[in-house]
Design an enzyme around this catalytic site. Structure first.
Site, short mmCIF file in Angstrom:
data_model
loop_
_atom_site.label_atom_id
_atom_site.label_comp_id
_atom_site.label_asym_id
_atom_site.label_seq_id
_atom_site.Cartn_x
_atom_site.Cartn_y
_atom_site.Cartn_z
CD GLN A 1 -2.86 1.24 2.32
OE1 GLN A 1 -2.38 1.59 3.40
NE2 GLN A 1 -4.14 0.94 2.18
CE1 TYR B 1 -3.10 9.23 7.88
CE2 TYR B 1 -4.19 7.31 7.00
CZ TYR B 1 -3.63 7.97 8.06
OH TYR B 1 -3.62 7.40 9.31
NE ARG C 1 -8.44 -0.11 3.04
CZ ARG C 1 -8.30 -0.28 4.35
NH1 ARG C 1 -7.50 0.51 5.05
NH2 ARG C 1 -8.94 -1.25 4.98
#
Length: 368
Positions: free
Chosen positions: A100, A180, A227
């Site tokens: 990721q 984020y 994601r």
């Protein structure tokens, strides 16, 4: 047989079952340097299963992208070598592992960024916490990115993808959730820009699409996942019309032929279940839009995971806290065995306790 244990093709990868290890931030890398540690090699190997997908923890693509001390990086050669040991251990057990790729944006502190102010789409004060040498502290004030700097961060994601390939990963996942940097661009509670990256939904989605374009240029879409966290509030996030925003984002991602879209259900706030008991709805909503495989994550148990894939809303289900405490989770769910409880106090940082010392079910039976 439960559909959880039926094989599935996601992009270029064939899986033997549909139970996915979610990316879990555990903060056990070697310091200084953010190099994957021997503990991490053992941890991922313990949880690997033949034909099963693990999504390795969130991994910064640059020093400026760091937000939590102990998170491993993917921006230098030493980190590549450390990750290669993890990947080799997973492959030795027949497992499949994606990395990721991560940039925390404003969710950081100057002690983690080399003294530079954290970067954000807009310099909006937040009171969130990040993990430093002094423990959990408030984020440092951020500054708004100049338009030209955004292209530089896109390139950092591309370089991270290149390094992930050099480390031997089977693919990568772009972290666009949890408050984020990519999420900060997407949601209008954090994005007040007036240039091409702000304002309309189309403009706020642009950074996500540019990052995805850069990463798929390295891997091809068939080995890249994204994601997203529709309606996520972790990291002081909010949006005036999340259904329209994430519907547009999912539709635009179709152009890349992705391996999967990984969705965090809105009943999760950070790593905790919300108290209001929301049902899983994100996958159900976006299934009508996204054309590829969907992974659903967010507080699932065995029965609810089976119901999710049987309904067709998701093709796979990711487990987090259960994988933390049950290295043999795939087998336990297959045999409907009792699950070991997790210890939240050991989630972030520390040593082997609460990390690599959880026994498998059959080992417990032998002790008894």
């Amino acid at each position: 047989m439960s559909k959880l244990y039926q094989p599935i093709q996601i992009g270029a990868v064939r899986l033997d079952h549909r139970i996915v290890q979610a990316p879990l931030t555990r903060l056990r890398s070697e310091q200084p340097g953010d190099v994957p540690s021997a503990m991490m090699v053992k941890y991922y190997a313990q949880r690997a299963s033949k034909g099963g997908l693990q999504i390795a923890e969130a991994t910064p693509v640059s020093v400026q992208g760091r937000g939590y001390l102990g998170a491993p990086g993917i921006y230098n050669d030493a980190q590549v070598e450390g990750w290669r040991k993890v990947v080799d251990a997973v492959h030795a057990k027949g497992g499949i592992i994606f990395l990721q790729l991560w940039h925390v944006g404003r969710q950081s502190h100057v002690s983690l960024t080399g003294g530079a102010a954290p970067l954000a789409p807009s310099a909006i004060p937040v009171q969130d916490l990040v993990y430093t040498r002094d423990g959990w502290v408030k984020t440092s004030p951020s500054r708004a990115l100049e338009t030209v700097e955004i292209k530089e961060i896109v390139e950092q994601f591309r370089q991270g993808a290149i390094r992930a390939k050099a480390a031997g990963f089977d693919g990568v996942e772009i972290h666009g959730a949890n408050g984020y940097l990519i999420d900060q661009f997407l949601q209008d509670g954090s994005n007040k820009r007036t240039d091409i990256y702000g304002g309309s939904i189309e403009n706020r989605t642009l950074f996500l699409l540019e990052v995805t374009e850069a990463v798929t240029s390295v891997w091809g879409g068939e080995r890249v996942g994204v994601r997203l966290g529709p309606s996520g509030t972790f990291g002081s996030m909010s949006d005036s019309n999340p259904d329209a925003l994430f519907g547009h984002a999912a539709a635009q991602l179709n152009r890349f032929g992705l391996a999967y879209l990984h969705l965090i259900e809105p009943r999760i706030d950070g790593s905790k279940l919300r108290a209001d008991g929301l049902p899983p709805v994100a996958a159900h909503q976006l299934r009508r839009v996204f054309k590829g495989p969907i992974i659903a994550a967010g507080g699932f148990e065995r029965d609810s995971a089976e119901a999710m894939v049987e309904s067709g809303d998701a093709d796979l289900v990711a487990f987090g806290r259960h994988f933390a405490a049950n290295p043999d989770l795939v087998e336990r769910l297959r045999r409907n065995l009792t699950l070991s409880p997790h210890d939240r106090d050991t989630f972030y940082g520390g040593d082997e306790r609460g990390y690599t010392d959880y026994p498998c079910h059959d080992d417990l039976a032998e002790v008894a």
